[in-house]
Each structure stands twice: as structure tokens, then as C-alpha cells.
Design an enzyme around this catalytic site. Structure first.
Site, PDB file in Angstrom:
ATOM      1  N   LYS A 121       0.819  -1.213   0.000  1.00  0.00           N
ATOM      2  CA  LYS A 121       0.000   0.000   0.000  1.00  0.00           C
ATOM      3  C   LYS A 121       0.855   1.266   0.000  1.00  0.00           C
ATOM      4  CE  LYS A 121      -4.260  -1.656   2.187  1.00  0.00           C
ATOM      5  NZ  LYS A 121      -5.156  -1.514   3.345  1.00  0.00           N
ATOM      6  N   LYS A 173      -5.293 -10.424  -6.474  1.00  0.00           N
ATOM      7  CA  LYS A 173      -6.525 -10.722  -5.731  1.00  0.00           C
ATOM      8  C   LYS A 173      -7.642  -9.748  -6.122  1.00  0.00           C
ATOM      9  CE  LYS A 173      -5.958  -7.856  -1.635  1.00  0.00           C
ATOM     10  NZ  LYS A 173      -6.116  -7.702  -0.195  1.00  0.00           N
ATOM     11  N   LYS A 199     -11.232  -4.201  -3.412  1.00  0.00           N
ATOM     12  CA  LYS A 199     -12.046  -2.988  -3.472  1.00  0.00           C
ATOM     13  C   LYS A 199     -11.254  -1.844  -4.067  1.00  0.00           C
ATOM     14  CE  LYS A 199     -13.217  -3.845   0.888  1.00  0.00           C
ATOM     15  NZ  LYS A 199     -13.833  -3.975   2.220  1.00  0.00           N
TER      16      LYS A 199
HETATM   17  P1  TYM Z   1     -10.819  -5.967   4.154  1.00  0.00           P
HETATM   18  O1  TYM Z   1     -11.881  -4.982   4.428  1.00  0.00           O
HETATM   19  O2  TYM Z   1      -9.783  -5.629   3.135  1.00  0.00           O
HETATM   20  O3  TYM Z   1     -11.445  -7.339   3.708  1.00  0.00           O
HETATM   21  C1  TYM Z   1     -12.412  -8.025   4.490  1.00  0.00           C
HETATM   22  C2  TYM Z   1     -12.174  -9.527   4.436  1.00  0.00           C
HETATM   23  O4  TYM Z   1     -12.247 -10.002   3.082  1.00  0.00           O
HETATM   24  C3  TYM Z   1     -11.093 -10.786   2.800  1.00  0.00           C
HETATM   25  N1  TYM Z   1     -10.759 -10.634   1.373  1.00  0.00           N
HETATM   26  C4  TYM Z   1     -10.607 -11.653   0.507  1.00  0.00           C
HETATM   27  N2  TYM Z   1     -10.705 -12.974   0.670  1.00  0.00           N
HETATM   28  C5  TYM Z   1     -10.501 -13.751  -0.424  1.00  0.00           C
HETATM   29  N3  TYM Z   1     -10.217 -13.262  -1.652  1.00  0.00           N
HETATM   30  C6  TYM Z   1     -10.104 -11.937  -1.863  1.00  0.00           C
HETATM   31  N4  TYM Z   1      -9.845 -11.472  -3.076  1.00  0.00           N
HETATM   32  C7  TYM Z   1     -10.304 -11.056  -0.750  1.00  0.00           C
HETATM   33  N5  TYM Z   1     -10.290  -9.710  -0.591  1.00  0.00           N
HETATM   34  C8  TYM Z   1     -10.557  -9.468   0.711  1.00  0.00           C
HETATM   35  C9  TYM Z   1     -10.006 -10.214   3.698  1.00  0.00           C
HETATM   36  O5  TYM Z   1      -8.969 -11.138   3.910  1.00  0.00           O
HETATM   37  C10 TYM Z   1     -10.781  -9.910   4.952  1.00  0.00           C
HETATM   38  O6  TYM Z   1     -10.888 -11.065   5.763  1.00  0.00           O
HETATM   39  N6  TYM Z   1      -7.486  -5.537   7.864  1.00  0.00           N
HETATM   40  C11 TYM Z   1      -8.787  -6.115   7.528  1.00  0.00           C
HETATM   41  C12 TYM Z   1      -9.918  -5.597   8.400  1.00  0.00           C
HETATM   42  C13 TYM Z   1      -9.741  -5.787   9.869  1.00  0.00           C
HETATM   43  C14 TYM Z   1      -9.772  -7.011  10.584  1.00  0.00           C
HETATM   44  C15 TYM Z   1      -9.610  -6.664  11.956  1.00  0.00           C
HETATM   45  C16 TYM Z   1      -9.916  -8.347  10.197  1.00  0.00           C
HETATM   46  C17 TYM Z   1      -9.562  -4.809  10.793  1.00  0.00           C
HETATM   47  N7  TYM Z   1      -9.475  -5.333  12.042  1.00  0.00           N
HETATM   48  C18 TYM Z   1      -9.576  -7.656  12.932  1.00  0.00           C
HETATM   49  C19 TYM Z   1      -9.877  -9.315  11.198  1.00  0.00           C
HETATM   50  C20 TYM Z   1      -9.710  -8.969  12.545  1.00  0.00           C
HETATM   51  C21 TYM Z   1      -9.097  -5.744   6.095  1.00  0.00           C
HETATM   52  O7  TYM Z   1      -8.528  -4.849   5.525  1.00  0.00           O
HETATM   53  O8  TYM Z   1     -10.127  -6.399   5.529  1.00  0.00           O
END
Ligand code: TYM
Length: 329
Positions: free
Chosen positions: A112, A194, A197
């Protein structure tokens, strides 16, 4: 009984990658009767610029999307992260227990920050706040996609450091990742990356709010290769294999069964079949989402309830942290 915590950023509409990698598993865990806590992590989302005029509606939209996917706010604690001030407070304490070197090595940070001239401090501290999220609820298991593994490892590391320094307080959290390809669903435009968003081209992902026509268009235009047969080979044929991953995840058909079913079909025809499966799966979810967004007051009420329940848990952990660290008696 496990204590499950996970989060999702309100940076856009929930897409199929989030759904397969995380949200669908959240619903399964809820149905199995575990303690489940899910957060719309708005503080994480502002580590990169967000438009203040739309952020709040995106937060409501993400909460509604999770409910539409099957998260039940009566059984799960579903809340907006910034409503519970303990997250930011505990983040500070954990930040004092980690080093710049450890954070700078994390792959998501490197990715990032690579394209930025000036790196916001928040982006750097991001995984520490994530650890605070997880530990505040004393989560034992964290269901996420593969891209989050290192962050969960950092949370476990910080739990260990805290316990060593201040006495046993936290259990170590474990990540739960699907070990098949759904843990890392790929972009429809660049199938070696991957689905995300943040990719600029909206045709790269299928969003929960897409109409059947949009889904059909995106899948028809999905990048594949010049081989017309339908078979699974994620290394040599990431595009068609990604479609088969979605197909498998939605129907339970194995790759061999899909291949047999598609004998004689080319990838163009196969895309139409996958589109149909995706459209039918998302139809009731999209309807439920529309219904939820028609009654904002009800939705806000559900989030008020979630915030109060989350706060009760977080405040008790935070009080213990204050005592252990010596900030209070
Ligand atoms: P975020 O918002 O980017 O994504 C949410 C969840 O979706 C999963 N994900 C995917 N899984 C499979 N294939 C993909 N292409 C794909 N894109 C996204 C992510 O792995 C995630 O599980 N840092 C985290 C948010 C967060 C969090 C936490 C998660 C903040 N605090 C505490 C767990 C525990 C994030 O950016 O997710």
C-alpha cells in the site's frame, strides 16, 4: 465454544472476494453457535483518504450488506469500530510494545505504501489497531482471507509480548483461512492479482449490489486465455480457474465434476453458466439489502445495540489492561 472476531473496511461495496474469503465463513460460525463479534472497521478505512460526504453511508451500507449475507444482529455482536473508543486507546498501549522494523516488514504495508509519496502514520500503525480489535474481545479465532495472515500473526505476537511483560492476560488468537482458492479470489481483469475494493476498474470485481445485467457483463468480459476447454489449472490458467473457484464455492461441485459437466463447452459458454450461478446466489441477498436500506432508522438502531454490547466487552478488557500496565490501581 470459540470466540470469533473479524472486521471489514467500509471502503466500498462488499465483493465476492470478501464474501468467499470471510463473510460466508462468519455466517457459518454464527450458525454453529460460537460467540461471534463482527466490526465495520471505519478507523482502519481512513488510513487512506475517504470522502467524508459518503463515508458514513458506506458504513451503514456495509453493515446492511453483512446482515443481508446472513449475519444476525441478535446473535452476533455487529458494530461500528469508532463507536467503541477502547480500540483507539488500546492501540496506543500495543503500539508501545512493537517496533518500527516489525511493522515495516509487513507485506500489506509495503504494497500500500509503495505507490505513495508520503506515507500516513495511520497506514503504518494499521496492523496494531487490528491487533487491538482482536485482543479486546479475547478472540480465539479470526476468520479472514489469506491476505490478512501476517496481521493475525502480529496480533498473536503482541498478545505474547503483553503476557510476558504484564502477566498472563490474553489467549493467543488463531487465524482461520480457507485452505482452498476461495481464501484468495482473484481479479476478473488481472487474474494473477486478488479481487480487491481498491482496484480502479470496477469490472475487476463482482459486488453484492450488482444487477444481473452487470454480473453477466463482468463475467463475459472476465480475462481468460486462448485455450477453450474448461479445466482447473490455477498456475497456467488463472482466469478460468478463478471462475471455477467461484462455481465450486457456490454449488459445491468439485473441479472434476465441473470439468465433466462442461465437456464440449468453451470458456465463453462457461462464463454464461457461471454468471447464472452467481446471479441466482446473489439475488436474495441483493433483495434483502435493498429492503434493509429502506429503513435507515431500524438499521441505525441495530448498530446502536451492537455498539453497546461491544462496548461492554471492550471496557472490561481495557480496565484490566489499565491495571496490568499500572495506569490504574
Ligand atoms: P478488508 O476490508 O480488506 O477485507 C475483508 C475480508 O475479506 C477478505 N478478502 C478476501 N478474501 C478472499 N479473496 C479476496 N480477493 C479477498 N479480498 C478481501 C479479507 O482477507 C478480509 O478477511 N485488515 C482487515 C480488516 C480488519 C480485521 C480486523 C480483520 C480490521 N481489524 C480484525 C480481522 C480482525 C481488512 O482490511 O479487511
Amino acid at each position: 465454544k470459540k470466540t470469533i472476531f473479524s472486521g471489514i473496511q467500509p471502503t466500498g461495496v462488499l465483493h465476492l472476494g470478501n464474501y468467499f474469503g470471510a463473510v460466508r465463513r462468519w455466517v457459518e460460525l454464527q450458525e454453529q453457535g460460537h460467540n461471534v463479534i463482527f466490526s465495520v472497521v471505519d478507523l482502519h478505512s481512513i488510513t487512506l483518504p475517504q470522502d467524508p460526504a459518503t463515508l458514513h453511508s458506506q458504513i451503514l451500507n456495509m453493515a446492511a450488506s453483512l446482515i443481508a449475507c446472513g449475519i444476525d444482529p441478535a446473535r452476533a455482536v455487529l458494530f461500528q469500530q469508532s463507536r467503541v473508543s477502547e480500540h483507539a486507546q488500546f492501540n496506543w498501549v500495543l503500539g508501545c510494545l512493537t517496533t518500527l522494523a516489525r511493522l515495516g516488514h509487513l507485506p500489506q504495508y509495503k504494497e500500500k505504501s509503495a505507490s505513495l509519496k508520503e506515507v500516513p502514520l495511520g497506514l503504518y500503525v494499521y496492523p496494531v489497531l487490528q491487533a487491538a480489535d482482536i485482543l479486546l474481545y479475547r478472540a480465539t479465532h479470526v476468520p479472514v482471507g489469506e491476505d490478512q495472515l501476517q496481521h493475525i500473526q502480529l496480533a498473536a505476537h503482541l498478545a505474547r509480548v503483553f503476557n510476558n511483560k504484564y502477566g498472563r492476560t490474553f489467549r493467543l488468537p488463531h487465524s482461520m483461512v480457507y485452505d482452498d482458492a476461495t481464501g484468495r479470489l482473484r481479479s476478473l481483469r488481472q487474474p494473477t492479482k486478488k479481487m480487491s475494493k481498491s482496484e480502479a476498474d470496477p469490472r475487476s470485481r463482482i459486488e453484492l449490489t450488482d444487477t444481473p445485467d452487470q454480473i453477466l457483463e463482468k463475467l463475459k468480459k472476465a480475462v481468460t486465455d486462448h485455450t477453450s476447454a474448461v479445466y482447473y489449472d490455477p498456475e497456467a490458467r488463472p482466469g478460468v480457474s478463478n471462475l471455477m473457484t467461484m462455481h465450486n464455492a457456490l454449488t459445491g461441485l468439485s473441479y472434476d465434476e465441473i470439468r465433466a459437466q462442461c465437456e464440449g463447452k468453451d470458456t465463453g459458454q462457461y462464463k454464461l453458466l457461471v454468471a447464472d450461478v452467481v446471479i441466482e446466489h446473489l439475488r436474495p441477498i441483493r433483495q434483502e439489502l435493498t429492503r434493509l436500506l429502506e429503513d435507515k432508522a431500524h438499521l441505525v438502531g441495530l448498530l446502536d445495540l451492537g455498539a453497546a454490547r461491544a462496548k461492554a466487552i471492550a471496557a472490561s478488557t481495557w480496565a484490566e489492561v489499565r491495571r496490568k500496565v499500572g495506569l490504574s490501581e
